[in-house]
Design a protein around this motif. Structure first.
Motif, mmCIF file in Angstrom:
data_model
loop_
_atom_site.group_PDB
_atom_site.id
_atom_site.type_symbol
_atom_site.label_atom_id
_atom_site.label_comp_id
_atom_site.label_asym_id
_atom_site.label_seq_id
_atom_site.Cartn_x
_atom_site.Cartn_y
_atom_site.Cartn_z
ATOM 1 N N HIS A 144 0.821 -1.204 0.000
ATOM 2 C CA HIS A 144 0.000 0.000 0.000
ATOM 3 C C HIS A 144 0.856 1.256 0.000
ATOM 4 N N PHE A 145 2.138 1.122 0.397
ATOM 5 C CA PHE A 145 2.996 2.296 0.436
ATOM 6 C C PHE A 145 3.320 2.727 -0.990
ATOM 7 N N PRO A 146 3.137 4.010 -1.329
ATOM 8 C CA PRO A 146 3.415 4.484 -2.690
ATOM 9 C C PRO A 146 4.915 4.570 -2.947
ATOM 10 N N GLY A 203 1.339 11.447 -0.058
ATOM 11 C CA GLY A 203 1.667 10.028 -0.202
ATOM 12 C C GLY A 203 1.872 9.347 1.138
ATOM 13 N N SER A 207 -0.544 6.412 2.636
ATOM 14 C CA SER A 207 0.020 5.129 3.057
ATOM 15 C C SER A 207 -0.269 4.836 4.525
ATOM 16 N N ASN A 210 -3.806 3.924 4.919
ATOM 17 C CA ASN A 210 -4.234 2.840 4.014
ATOM 18 C C ASN A 210 -5.446 3.271 3.189
ATOM 19 N N ALA A 213 -4.286 2.436 -2.955
ATOM 20 C CA ALA A 213 -3.176 1.623 -3.443
ATOM 21 C C ALA A 213 -3.386 1.378 -4.929
#
Length: 423
Positions: A144-146, A203, A207, A210, A213
């Motif tokens: 999910h982290f960009p 961003g 993240s 959540n 994504a």
């Protein structure tokens, strides 16, 4: 080391001096420059071919071209950039070996090679980050982290620091002096990199919470976005709409404005059906014995009618049923609602563990709305639309069985028929 270098230089001048025209020192510098160029080219070819041979045995993909986006091609590009860095370092070492210290020629070579090394070191870092990006994109389960936005931030910071270092080497000043002078330009820097800073903050918030994504279905009417998220970058989010167009949304807009993420629907395994059919009001009435006998033949209504009639008969035993206002009676719309409930409970494509009901809404000038509120057991769009259409096809077809009519606004045919009837 200095004595050896001077003796070697004098030896070469004595050896070649008799074959060179006037000013042999100039021709010596040209000879050294040619030697450095030939040595750098040979070294580059050796490193490049060795890297290509090594990577060919480590990756299943074929190395096509440096601009491709496969790990093999990016690794080959990284090796090529590193080879240029090594070339610059070797040229400096060779130049210091053959050219006396303090000469202008050596200073020019050192200045050029320093910029060369800085440039290709930065490009090597970019290639390494691109490899991380491609590996992340190829993962079966996306984080999910960009990561693209983070890598672009690292590239931006590295570019700024590299530019400061390059200028400081040209000016022969410490980089700290340039960094201290940036304080006066902080307002300008904030203005120039406003989108990048806002995108980075957005961003991190997306993240941490959540919220979004890659692969999520995003709906944002303000920007005309309704489709799958295909990329989350530092300053923009790309959405592929269902009509295959691409909508670009500023990353910070996802924090400042509201949007709908359909990920919860996809993860739940069910998609909601919430649609009404409008019945004509004058078609709603009580059912008589003959009509109930016919409806009792339906498998989905037999138990309901028998149970309800038994209860109603016991309750109406002491009442004068010749008056319609006395006692309870079954209506065609009530029986219709219970039929729809039983139909949905036995439907193989309806999710039985989610909300399932058929409710009557407030009557309007468009008739009496009977709303289906349930969930399918699939989230695939085409399958969902097919299930919903099949259910309402069936509902429209069985309305006459319950002596009901669907409401329709008057059309030209209705007005024409009315006019003919009056004539």
């Amino acid at each position: 080391m200095t004595d050896i270098r001077a003796e070697l230089r004098e030896y070469l001048l004595g050896w070649f001096g008799q074959y060179l025209p006037a000013n042999p020192l100039l021709w010596y510098d040209i000879l050294v420059l040619c030697w450095l160029a030939i040595f750098a080219i040979i070294l580059h070819l050796i490193i490049r071919n060795s890297a290509k041979h090594f990577l060919k045995g480590r990756f299943s993909e074929r190395i096509v071209q440096p601009d491709a986006k496969t790990p093999a091609d990016l690794a080959f590009k990284l090796a090529k950039h590193i080879s240029f860095v090594i070339q610059g370092a070797v040229v400096v070492i060779q130049a210091r070996l053959w050219i006396p210290e303090g000469s202008s020629f050596l200073h020019i070579i050192e200045m050029v090679t320093d910029q060369w090394i800085i440039l290709f070191s930065l490009l090597s870092l970019f290639s390494l980050l691109d490899i991380f990006q491609v590996i992340s994109d190829r993962r079966a389960v996306r984080a999910h982290f960009p990561i693209r936005g983070l890598l672009q931030t690292i590239k931006l910071i590295a570019s700024v620091l590299t530019g400061i270092l390059a200028v400081s080497l040209l000016m022969n000043k410490s980089p700290l002096i340039l960094l201290s002078g940036l304080g006066a330009l902080s307002a300008v820097m904030l203005l120039v990199f406003k989108d990048a800073i806002l995108g980075l903050v957005a961003g991190i918030q997306l993240s941490a919470n959540n919220m979004l994504a890659v692969g999520d279905w995003l709906e944002m009417p303000k920007y005309g976005a309704d489709g799958d998220v295909i990329d989350i970058a530092l300053t923009t989010v790309k959405v592929r709409n269902w009509d295959k167009t691409i909508t670009t949304i500023p990353t910070y807009a996802l924090i400042s404005d509201s949007f709908k993420n359909w990920r919860g629907m996809s993860e739940s395994g069910g998609r909601r059906i919430k649609r009404s059919i409008h019945l004509e009001m004058n078609s709603v009435r009580f059912l008589n014995e003959q009509e109930l006998t016919e409806l009792r033949k339906a498998n989905l209504l037999t138990k309901y009618i028998d149970t309800t009639i038994s209860s109603i008969s016991a309750e109406n035993a002491s009442k004068d049923m010749s008056c319609l206002l006395n006692g309870r009676r079954l209506t065609n719309v009530g029986t219709f609602r219970h039929y729809l409930i039983e139909l949905l409970k036995q439907h193989p494509k309806i999710h039985q563990n989610m909300t399932l009901m058929v409710r009557q809404l407030e009557p309007t000038n468009k008739g009496l709305p009977i709303e289906i509120y349930t969930f399918t057991n699939t989230t695939v769009w085409a399958e969902y639309e097919g299930i919903q259409a099949d259910i309402f096809d069936h509902i429209l077809a069985i309305l006459p069985v319950f002596y009901l009519k669907a409401h329709e606004s008057p059309t030209g045919n209705d007005v024409r028929s009315l006019s003919i009837g009056k004539l």
